[in-house]
Design a protein around this motif. Structure first.
Motif, PDB file in Angstrom:
ATOM      1  N   PHE A 121       0.730  -1.336  -0.129  1.00 57.50           N
ATOM      2  CA  PHE A 121       0.048   0.022   0.079  1.00 57.50           C
ATOM      3  C   PHE A 121       0.726   1.253  -0.071  1.00 57.50           C
ATOM      4  O   PHE A 121       1.746   1.324   0.673  1.00 57.50           O
ATOM      5  CB  PHE A 121      -1.112  -0.059   1.353  1.00 57.50           C
ATOM      6  N   TYR A 122       0.783   2.274  -0.987  1.00 57.32           N
ATOM      7  CA  TYR A 122       1.612   3.354  -1.132  1.00 57.32           C
ATOM      8  C   TYR A 122       1.221   4.042   0.047  1.00 57.32           C
ATOM      9  O   TYR A 122      -0.101   4.493   0.412  1.00 57.32           O
ATOM     10  CB  TYR A 122       1.095   3.968  -2.484  1.00 57.32           C
ATOM     11  N   THR A 123       2.231   4.798   0.886  1.00 53.92           N
ATOM     12  CA  THR A 123       2.071   5.571   2.058  1.00 53.92           C
ATOM     13  C   THR A 123       2.647   6.939   1.799  1.00 53.92           C
ATOM     14  O   THR A 123       1.781   7.907   2.206  1.00 53.92           O
ATOM     15  CB  THR A 123       2.809   5.017   3.111  1.00 53.92           C
ATOM     16  N   SER A 124       3.770   7.138   1.129  1.00 55.36           N
ATOM     17  CA  SER A 124       4.025   8.553   0.654  1.00 55.36           C
ATOM     18  C   SER A 124       5.513   8.256  -0.340  1.00 55.36           C
ATOM     19  O   SER A 124       5.777   7.290  -0.440  1.00 55.36           O
ATOM     20  CB  SER A 124       4.374   9.140   1.938  1.00 55.36           C
ATOM     21  N   ASP A 125       6.160   9.389  -0.417  1.00 55.57           N
ATOM     22  CA  ASP A 125       7.588   9.368  -0.945  1.00 55.57           C
ATOM     23  C   ASP A 125       8.473   9.739  -0.049  1.00 55.57           C
ATOM     24  O   ASP A 125       8.194  10.644   0.966  1.00 55.57           O
ATOM     25  CB  ASP A 125       7.712  10.312  -2.017  1.00 55.57           C
ATOM     26  N   ASP A 126       9.457   9.000  -0.030  1.00 54.37           N
ATOM     27  CA  ASP A 126      10.650   9.682   1.133  1.00 54.37           C
ATOM     28  C   ASP A 126      11.298  10.684   0.671  1.00 54.37           C
ATOM     29  O   ASP A 126      10.844  11.397  -0.466  1.00 54.37           O
ATOM     30  CB  ASP A 126      11.807   8.390   1.279  1.00 54.37           C
ATOM     31  N   SER A 127      12.218  11.272   1.339  1.00 55.07           N
ATOM     32  CA  SER A 127      12.963  12.487   1.305  1.00 55.07           C
ATOM     33  C   SER A 127      13.647  12.646  -0.225  1.00 55.07           C
ATOM     34  O   SER A 127      13.973  13.659  -0.866  1.00 55.07           O
ATOM     35  CB  SER A 127      13.953  12.938   2.211  1.00 55.07           C
ATOM     36  N   GLU A 128      13.951  11.461  -0.700  1.00 52.33           N
ATOM     37  CA  GLU A 128      14.693  11.508  -2.016  1.00 52.33           C
ATOM     38  C   GLU A 128      13.772  11.235  -3.316  1.00 52.33           C
ATOM     39  O   GLU A 128      13.930  10.845  -4.526  1.00 52.33           O
ATOM     40  CB  GLU A 128      15.621  10.310  -2.018  1.00 52.33           C
ATOM     41  N   GLY A 129      12.225  11.245  -2.852  1.00 49.36           N
ATOM     42  CA  GLY A 129      11.148  11.186  -3.956  1.00 49.36           C
ATOM     43  C   GLY A 129      11.013   9.575  -4.374  1.00 49.36           C
ATOM     44  O   GLY A 129      10.246   9.321  -5.276  1.00 49.36           O
ATOM     45  N   GLU A 130      11.498   8.791  -3.347  1.00 49.25           N
ATOM     46  CA  GLU A 130      11.139   7.257  -3.873  1.00 49.25           C
ATOM     47  C   GLU A 130       9.974   6.775  -3.056  1.00 49.25           C
ATOM     48  O   GLU A 130       9.752   7.187  -1.942  1.00 49.25           O
ATOM     49  CB  GLU A 130      12.314   6.332  -3.293  1.00 49.25           C
TER      50      GLU A 130
END
Length: 142
Positions: A121-130
């Protein structure tokens, strides 16, 4: 007489074309992935059954609406993988009030294979956009 009809027809066509405007009051929007904060799945699946998967989604503001789920299938030799993201619609408005509101929605899932399922389940993008995912594995009993 025929010339009069042609002139009237031409005038009607011109008025129709001139009266159409691309600059109307329609609300424009764009699609965006929404953050999934949790999901409810059983401990095991039974082959051939259909399950309701409850999903908690974060609604960041009052301009964002939940539209649908995007489910992508992939697999390995030992598992079936389903990557799920919640697709939202963001209305193009001048002002949006922050909500950070939790929504709950669900989708139906039919168990077709005997291999375990991994739900990502997609939660968000990390600080590097992944993209980051909440992963839940559910074995299948026959």
């Amino acid at each position: 007489m025929r010339k009069s009809y042609l002139k009237l027809f031409g005038l009607a066509c011109m008025l129709t074309i001139v009266s159409c405007s691309l600059d109307d009051d329609r609300v424009n929007f764009q699609y965006t992935p929404l953050q999934i904060t949790g999901a409810s799945l059983p401990d095991t699946f039974e082959l051939g059954r259909v399950y309701t998967v409850d999903v908690n989604i974060l609604r960041p503001d009052d301009c964002t609406l939940l539209d649908q789920f995007d489910v992508r299938r992939s697999f390995t030799d030992t598992t079936q993988i389903r990557t799920i993201s919640a697709v939202g619609i963001v209305l193009d408005k001048d002002e949006c009030a922050a909500l950070n509101d939790s929504l709950q929605d669900a989708f139906q899932f039919e168990v077709l294979y005997t291999k375990p399922y991994i739900f990502r389940f997609y939660t968000s993008d990390d600080s590097e956009g992944e993209p980051e995912f909440l992963e839940i594995e559910v074995p299948v009993k026959e």
